[in-house]
Design a protein around this motif. Structure first.
Motif, mmCIF file in Angstrom:
data_model
loop_
_atom_site.group_PDB
_atom_site.id
_atom_site.type_symbol
_atom_site.label_atom_id
_atom_site.label_comp_id
_atom_site.label_asym_id
_atom_site.label_seq_id
_atom_site.Cartn_x
_atom_site.Cartn_y
_atom_site.Cartn_z
ATOM 1 N N ALA A 7 62.607 0.654 -27.573
ATOM 2 C CA ALA A 7 61.497 0.228 -26.598
ATOM 3 C C ALA A 7 61.031 1.513 -26.047
ATOM 4 C CB ALA A 7 62.133 -0.836 -25.212
ATOM 5 N N HIS A 8 59.746 1.136 -25.384
ATOM 6 C CA HIS A 8 59.338 2.429 -24.452
ATOM 7 C C HIS A 8 59.497 1.856 -22.927
ATOM 8 C CE1 HIS A 8 56.605 5.753 -23.440
ATOM 9 N NE2 HIS A 8 55.812 4.993 -22.696
ATOM 10 N N PHE A 9 60.064 2.820 -22.232
ATOM 11 C CA PHE A 9 60.130 2.622 -20.670
ATOM 12 C C PHE A 9 58.750 2.879 -20.226
ATOM 13 C CE2 PHE A 9 63.305 3.632 -17.033
ATOM 14 C CZ PHE A 9 62.589 2.802 -16.229
ATOM 15 N N ASN A 10 57.997 1.977 -19.988
ATOM 16 C CA ASN A 10 56.680 2.146 -19.543
ATOM 17 C C ASN A 10 56.496 2.613 -18.125
ATOM 18 O OD1 ASN A 10 54.021 1.880 -20.144
ATOM 19 N ND2 ASN A 10 53.907 -0.127 -18.823
ATOM 20 N N VAL A 21 60.855 -2.675 -13.399
ATOM 21 C CA VAL A 21 61.018 -1.565 -14.296
ATOM 22 C C VAL A 21 60.434 -2.511 -15.715
ATOM 23 C CG1 VAL A 21 62.883 -0.318 -13.764
ATOM 24 C CG2 VAL A 21 63.330 -2.337 -14.952
ATOM 25 N N GLN A 22 59.573 -1.838 -16.513
ATOM 26 C CA GLN A 22 59.007 -2.570 -17.417
ATOM 27 C C GLN A 22 59.031 -1.636 -18.797
ATOM 28 O OE1 GLN A 22 54.185 -2.355 -18.013
ATOM 29 N NE2 GLN A 22 54.571 -4.250 -17.155
ATOM 30 N N PHE A 23 59.239 -2.410 -19.873
ATOM 31 C CA PHE A 23 59.509 -1.637 -21.278
ATOM 32 C C PHE A 23 58.504 -2.460 -22.062
ATOM 33 C CE2 PHE A 23 63.341 -1.393 -18.914
ATOM 34 C CZ PHE A 23 63.790 -0.090 -19.194
ATOM 35 N N ASP A 64 51.526 -10.150 -26.811
ATOM 36 C CA ASP A 64 50.040 -10.059 -27.183
ATOM 37 C C ASP A 64 49.944 -9.582 -28.919
ATOM 38 O OD1 ASP A 64 49.801 -7.391 -27.086
ATOM 39 O OD2 ASP A 64 48.865 -7.478 -24.981
ATOM 40 N N ALA A 65 48.594 -9.566 -29.300
ATOM 41 C CA ALA A 65 48.439 -8.934 -30.755
ATOM 42 C C ALA A 65 49.206 -7.371 -30.721
ATOM 43 C CB ALA A 65 47.142 -9.044 -30.938
ATOM 44 N N LYS A 66 49.065 -6.715 -29.742
ATOM 45 C CA LYS A 66 49.494 -5.422 -30.007
ATOM 46 C C LYS A 66 50.992 -4.949 -29.408
ATOM 47 C CE LYS A 66 44.759 -3.631 -29.180
ATOM 48 N NZ LYS A 66 44.040 -2.745 -28.204
ATOM 49 N N LYS A 67 51.423 -5.715 -28.484
ATOM 50 C CA LYS A 67 52.692 -5.224 -28.048
ATOM 51 C C LYS A 67 53.389 -6.563 -27.328
ATOM 52 C CE LYS A 67 50.736 -3.543 -23.682
ATOM 53 N NZ LYS A 67 49.208 -3.943 -23.795
ATOM 54 N N TYR A 84 69.642 7.689 -10.852
ATOM 55 C CA TYR A 84 68.339 8.726 -10.980
ATOM 56 C C TYR A 84 68.327 8.881 -12.376
ATOM 57 C CZ TYR A 84 66.307 13.310 -11.132
ATOM 58 O OH TYR A 84 65.473 14.149 -11.374
ATOM 59 N N GLU A 85 69.544 9.017 -13.143
ATOM 60 C CA GLU A 85 69.383 9.213 -14.751
ATOM 61 C C GLU A 85 68.754 8.367 -15.418
ATOM 62 O OE1 GLU A 85 70.185 12.107 -16.389
ATOM 63 O OE2 GLU A 85 70.501 13.136 -14.481
ATOM 64 N N PHE A 86 69.025 6.911 -15.044
ATOM 65 C CA PHE A 86 68.245 6.183 -15.557
ATOM 66 C C PHE A 86 66.781 6.030 -15.424
ATOM 67 C CE2 PHE A 86 66.583 1.576 -15.926
ATOM 68 C CZ PHE A 86 67.387 0.993 -16.930
ATOM 69 N N TYR A 87 66.189 6.343 -14.270
ATOM 70 C CA TYR A 87 64.958 6.509 -14.166
ATOM 71 C C TYR A 87 64.143 7.596 -14.719
ATOM 72 C CZ TYR A 87 65.502 2.267 -11.293
ATOM 73 O OH TYR A 87 66.079 0.948 -10.863
ATOM 74 N N ARG A 88 65.261 8.778 -14.970
ATOM 75 C CA ARG A 88 64.377 9.900 -15.500
ATOM 76 C C ARG A 88 63.966 9.759 -16.928
ATOM 77 N NH1 ARG A 88 68.021 14.828 -15.491
ATOM 78 N NH2 ARG A 88 66.161 15.627 -16.804
ATOM 79 N N LYS A 89 64.686 8.484 -17.615
ATOM 80 C CA LYS A 89 63.946 8.315 -18.751
ATOM 81 C C LYS A 89 62.502 7.323 -19.000
ATOM 82 C CE LYS A 89 67.522 9.216 -21.133
ATOM 83 N NZ LYS A 89 67.493 10.086 -22.369
ATOM 84 N N ALA A 90 62.091 7.156 -17.567
ATOM 85 C CA ALA A 90 60.638 6.642 -17.678
ATOM 86 C C ALA A 90 59.611 7.344 -18.468
ATOM 87 C CB ALA A 90 60.286 6.293 -16.178
ATOM 88 N N GLY A 91 58.753 6.698 -19.153
ATOM 89 C CA GLY A 91 57.904 7.213 -19.989
ATOM 90 C C GLY A 91 58.234 7.705 -21.256
ATOM 91 N N SER A 92 59.518 7.419 -21.620
ATOM 92 C CA SER A 92 60.118 7.993 -23.002
ATOM 93 C C SER A 92 60.515 6.717 -23.877
ATOM 94 C CB SER A 92 60.967 9.014 -22.836
ATOM 95 O OG SER A 92 62.187 8.398 -22.225
#
Length: 166
Positions: A7-10, A21-23, A64-67, A84-92
């Motif tokens: 997943a991507h941690f959006n 939190v959204q992935f 949806d059709a894309k994700k 804190y370490e969990f949230y540092r991964k956001a965006g990756s």
């Protein structure tokens, strides 16, 4: 039940009551039927390589059709410095492990549930059409009672800004 997905941690958003939190699911993992089975339940989220896990409400899964988007609600008092370490991964891109929790939705939400009416201290009464208030507790002091106490040697309450000492 426990599954691992790519997943991507959006994103992560936070307000006074809860945190979201959204992935975005990547690849063929979005076809896993376990995702639908765990929606609307309490789950434990863990990101590979991060020691701290989060207990969350798996609020929804949209496709949806894309994700495919997975949204999880974290209680407002759950996050802390140790996550804190969990949230540092956001965006990756991450390997996300989702495991069922033994906790029920009601236990997870506790008193933070939006439908829960919170009892507050204060004056109870009925507001009349003319703007006056009838107090439920007859022992509750009114402003007139307090002002009268000031006239009888009680604490003085200023009646305008000129009486203020500063």
């Amino acid at each position: 039940m426990k599954i691992q997905i790519a997943a991507h941690f959006n994103k992560q958003t936070k307000d006074s009551k809860k945190e979201l939190v959204q992935f975005h699911v990547k690849g063929d993992d979005e076809k896993k039927p376990e995702l639908n089975a765990m929606t609307r339940s309490v789950v434990v989220l863990n990101i590979e390589g991060v020691e701290q896990a989060l207990t969350t409400e798996f609020s929804k899964s949209t496709k949806d059709a894309k994700k495919t988007v997975l949204e999880f609600i974290v209680k407002g008092d759950t996050y802390s410095e140790h996550s804190y370490e969990f949230y540092r991964k956001a965006g990756s891109d991450v390997v996300l492990e989702i495991a069922e929790s033994q906790m029920s939705i009601e236990e997870f939400r506790g008193e933070d549930d939006e439908d829960h009416e919170e009892r507050r201290e204060g004056v109870r009464g009925k507001v009349n059409p003319d703007g006056t208030i009838e107090l439920e507790d007859k022992d509750q002091l009114t402003l007139e009672d307090v002002a009268a106490a000031g006239d009888k040697g009680g604490p003085v309450i200023p009646d305008n800004d000129d009486d203020l000492p500063f």
